[in-house]
Design an enzyme around this catalytic site. Structure first.
Site, PDB file in Angstrom:
ATOM      1  N   CYS A  50       0.960  -1.274   0.154  1.00  7.72           N
ATOM      2  CA  CYS A  50       0.046   0.144  -0.066  1.00  7.72           C
ATOM      3  C   CYS A  50       1.042   1.235  -0.026  1.00  7.72           C
ATOM      4  O   CYS A  50       1.633   1.250   0.969  1.00  7.72           O
ATOM      5  CB  CYS A  50      -1.137  -0.072   1.105  1.00  7.72           C
ATOM      6  SG  CYS A  50      -1.639   1.516   1.432  1.00  7.72           S
ATOM      7  N   CYS A  53       0.421   3.265   3.584  1.00  8.84           N
ATOM      8  CA  CYS A  53       0.949   2.806   4.733  1.00  8.84           C
ATOM      9  C   CYS A  53       2.173   3.337   5.064  1.00  8.84           C
ATOM     10  O   CYS A  53       3.013   3.753   4.609  1.00  8.84           O
ATOM     11  CB  CYS A  53       0.873   1.220   4.676  1.00  8.84           C
ATOM     12  SG  CYS A  53      -0.539   0.279   4.918  1.00  8.84           S
ATOM     13  N   HIS A 113      -4.055   0.439   8.053  1.00  9.47           N
ATOM     14  CA  HIS A 113      -4.537   0.206   6.792  1.00  9.47           C
ATOM     15  C   HIS A 113      -6.113  -0.552   6.747  1.00  9.47           C
ATOM     16  O   HIS A 113      -6.888  -0.309   5.838  1.00  9.47           O
ATOM     17  CB  HIS A 113      -3.765  -0.791   6.081  1.00  9.47           C
ATOM     18  CG  HIS A 113      -4.040  -1.174   4.597  1.00  9.47           C
ATOM     19  ND1 HIS A 113      -3.566  -0.456   3.517  1.00  9.47           N
ATOM     20  CD2 HIS A 113      -4.845  -2.232   3.985  1.00  9.47           C
ATOM     21  CE1 HIS A 113      -4.104  -0.855   2.368  1.00  9.47           C
ATOM     22  NE2 HIS A 113      -4.554  -2.057   2.317  1.00  9.47           N
ATOM     23  N   ASN A 153     -13.746   9.671  -0.968  1.00  2.00           N
ATOM     24  CA  ASN A 153     -14.275   8.865  -1.556  1.00  2.00           C
ATOM     25  C   ASN A 153     -13.940   7.528  -0.866  1.00  2.00           C
ATOM     26  O   ASN A 153     -12.926   7.271  -0.815  1.00  2.00           O
ATOM     27  CB  ASN A 153     -13.904   8.700  -3.133  1.00  2.00           C
ATOM     28  CG  ASN A 153     -14.346   9.790  -3.820  1.00  2.00           C
ATOM     29  OD1 ASN A 153     -15.355  10.418  -3.947  1.00  2.00           O
ATOM     30  ND2 ASN A 153     -13.077  10.232  -4.886  1.00  2.00           N
ATOM     31  N   SER A 161      -9.462   3.864  -5.104  1.00  4.40           N
ATOM     32  CA  SER A 161      -8.351   3.048  -5.640  1.00  4.40           C
ATOM     33  C   SER A 161      -7.594   2.222  -4.572  1.00  4.40           C
ATOM     34  O   SER A 161      -7.147   1.212  -4.730  1.00  4.40           O
ATOM     35  CB  SER A 161      -7.335   3.988  -6.414  1.00  4.40           C
ATOM     36  OG  SER A 161      -6.838   4.999  -5.908  1.00  4.40           O
ATOM     37  N   HIS A 164      -6.909   1.864   2.161  1.00  2.00           N
ATOM     38  CA  HIS A 164      -6.437   2.398   3.220  1.00  2.00           C
ATOM     39  C   HIS A 164      -7.197   4.024   3.630  1.00  2.00           C
ATOM     40  O   HIS A 164      -7.492   4.482   2.764  1.00  2.00           O
ATOM     41  CB  HIS A 164      -5.063   2.989   3.054  1.00  2.00           C
ATOM     42  CG  HIS A 164      -4.300   3.318   4.176  1.00  2.00           C
ATOM     43  ND1 HIS A 164      -3.269   2.546   4.706  1.00  2.00           N
ATOM     44  CD2 HIS A 164      -4.504   4.306   5.053  1.00  2.00           C
ATOM     45  CE1 HIS A 164      -2.622   3.141   5.770  1.00  2.00           C
ATOM     46  NE2 HIS A 164      -3.250   4.655   5.776  1.00  2.00           N
ATOM     47  N   HIS A 166      -8.382   7.314   3.728  1.00  2.03           N
ATOM     48  CA  HIS A 166      -7.687   8.374   3.428  1.00  2.03           C
ATOM     49  C   HIS A 166      -8.925   9.559   2.658  1.00  2.03           C
ATOM     50  O   HIS A 166      -9.813   8.888   2.230  1.00  2.03           O
ATOM     51  CB  HIS A 166      -6.593   8.436   2.387  1.00  2.03           C
ATOM     52  CG  HIS A 166      -7.137   7.867   1.098  1.00  2.03           C
ATOM     53  ND1 HIS A 166      -7.643   6.532   0.866  1.00  2.03           N
ATOM     54  CD2 HIS A 166      -6.960   8.599   0.153  1.00  2.03           C
ATOM     55  CE1 HIS A 166      -7.502   6.369  -0.262  1.00  2.03           C
ATOM     56  NE2 HIS A 166      -7.356   7.388  -1.148  1.00  2.03           N
ATOM     57  N   GLN A 168      -9.025  13.479   0.417  1.00  2.00           N
ATOM     58  CA  GLN A 168      -8.330  14.360  -0.326  1.00  2.00           C
ATOM     59  C   GLN A 168      -8.770  15.783  -0.141  1.00  2.00           C
ATOM     60  O   GLN A 168      -9.789  15.988   0.520  1.00  2.00           O
ATOM     61  CB  GLN A 168      -8.541  14.116  -1.923  1.00  2.00           C
ATOM     62  CG  GLN A 168      -8.330  12.675  -2.360  1.00  2.00           C
ATOM     63  CD  GLN A 168      -8.208  12.569  -3.768  1.00  2.00           C
ATOM     64  OE1 GLN A 168      -7.816  13.126  -4.566  1.00  2.00           O
ATOM     65  NE2 GLN A 168      -8.958  11.426  -4.241  1.00  2.00           N
TER      66      GLN A 168
HETATM   67 ZN    ZN Z   1      -2.160   1.172   3.568  1.00  7.77          ZN
END
Ligand code: ZN
Ligand code: ZN
Ligand code: ZN
Length: 340
Positions: A50, A53, A113, A153, A161, A164, A166, A168
């Site tokens: 990833c 990570c 993750h 998203n 995609s 993990h 996250h 933006q």
């Molecule tokens: Zn990750």
């Protein structure tokens, strides 16, 4: 006699001046909310492959630090660049284009993750809220940055995609379409009526109650009267604040708590990690005060009846206007009935 729970009608979104068609008679069939086999949680706490990570390398060989809470970096595949040369094109007012500088960042919510907002501890969610507020302040302080758009998203269905956790942040020179419409509408409301559009709307919803999903001391989550997506929600601070940076520590805790409670309800709905696009709308950062701006978050989940049946914006919705079958009141009732 017209029946609002049954007869086709359209509803007005005062934040955007757009209408949504509601066709509740199409859901007269009994609720067919089927739940899928719960997907086995296969994500590891750390994935060596990833790029988000801690300690792993990203595109271009940059290595992530061994971060322990949130982690922010400039997107390696940014849609906008700060050093874009200034240019403008206009042919007869019909062909218009202009250069658009910007900065795109990625915010890792956690070093883990395998977590989502719904699975994170309150203290960690508070760090996410603080990181968003700090980024809004830092990016908004850049003289040419007029808007800071924070969003997430969640899930492959929404095009994420990487699992993990996250989000933006895109910040750019001109206010994008959606917050531009909301800026205009909130200003027009205050000019015409003196109050704040969303303060007045929230007071009305709290009196009515049928579209409220959950609430705490500082924030309320509700299915807006004009919701387009089946289980769309709007998260509003009870007090009038225009940006995250205006929130006191206890209100930031309140937002963290609301994010956790709402996403946990979503995960219960079809017994899956619920996909959505969510984002914060705050006042523009061009230096004007925008006293009429009321901070809020939108959640736009695509799912309709099960873990696999999603709503599509096609046909009439692309060519005419958005349409929904289940009423916002029905959606709120289902979300309210779930546990956190
Ligand atoms: Zn990750
Ligand atoms: Zn307000
Ligand atoms: Zn908004």
């Amino acid at each position: 006699m017209f029946d609002w729970t049954h007869d086709p009608h359209r509803r007005f979104n005062p934040l955007t001046r757009e209408w949504v068609l509601v066709s509740p008679h199409r859901t007269d069939r009994p609720w067919q909310g089927q739940t899928e086999e719960k997907a086995v949680d296969t994500e590891p706490a750390y994935d060596p492959k990833c790029y988000l990570c801690p300690g792993n390398s990203r595109a271009g060989g940059v290595r992530n630090p061994a971060y322990t809470s949130t982690f922010v970096f400039d997107n390696d595949f940014a849609a906008l660049k700060p050093d874009t040369p200034v240019e403008r094109f206009d042919q007869d007012g019909l062909l218009q284009a202009e250069s658009e500088p910007g900065i795109c960042r990625v915010v890792c919510f956690s070093p883990r993750h395998d977590l989502t907002l719904a699975g994170m501890e309150l203290a960690s969610l508070r760090q996410v809220v603080d990181t968003w507020a700090d980024q809004y302040a830092e990016l908004g302080a850049i003289p040419w940055v007029r808007y800071v758009q924070i969003f997430e998203n969640r899930g492959a269905m929404m095009g994420a995609s990487n699992p993990h956790p996250h989000g933006q942040i895109w910040s750019n020179e001109r206010v994008p379409n959606e917050p531009a419409k909301e800026t205009q509408q909130q200003h027009a409301y205050t000019t015409a009526r003196g109050g704040c559009l969303l303060c007045d709307y929230l007071a009305l919803e709290l009196r009515d109650g049928q579209r409220i999903v959950c609430q705490n001391e500082h924030f309320v989550a509700l299915v807006p009267f004009w919701a387009v997506w089946p289980f769309e929600t709007l998260v509003l601070p009870r007090a009038h604040h225009g940006a995250l940076t205006d929130l006191a520590p206890d209100a930031r805790d309140g937002l963290a708590d609301m994010l956790r409670r709402l996403t946990r309800r979503y995960d219960q709905l079809f017994q899956i990690s619920f996909p959505y696009s969510m984002g914060l709308h705050q006042r523009p950062t061009d230096g004007a005060p925008y006293p009429e701006w009321h901070l809020h978050a939108h959640f736009y989940p695509p799912l309709l009846r099960s873990a696999t049946v999603r709503k599509f914006m096609v046909g009439y919705e692309l060519l005419g206007q958005p349409q929904r079958d289940i009423t916002p009141e029905g959606a709120a009732e289902r979300l309210r009935a779930l546990s956190e």
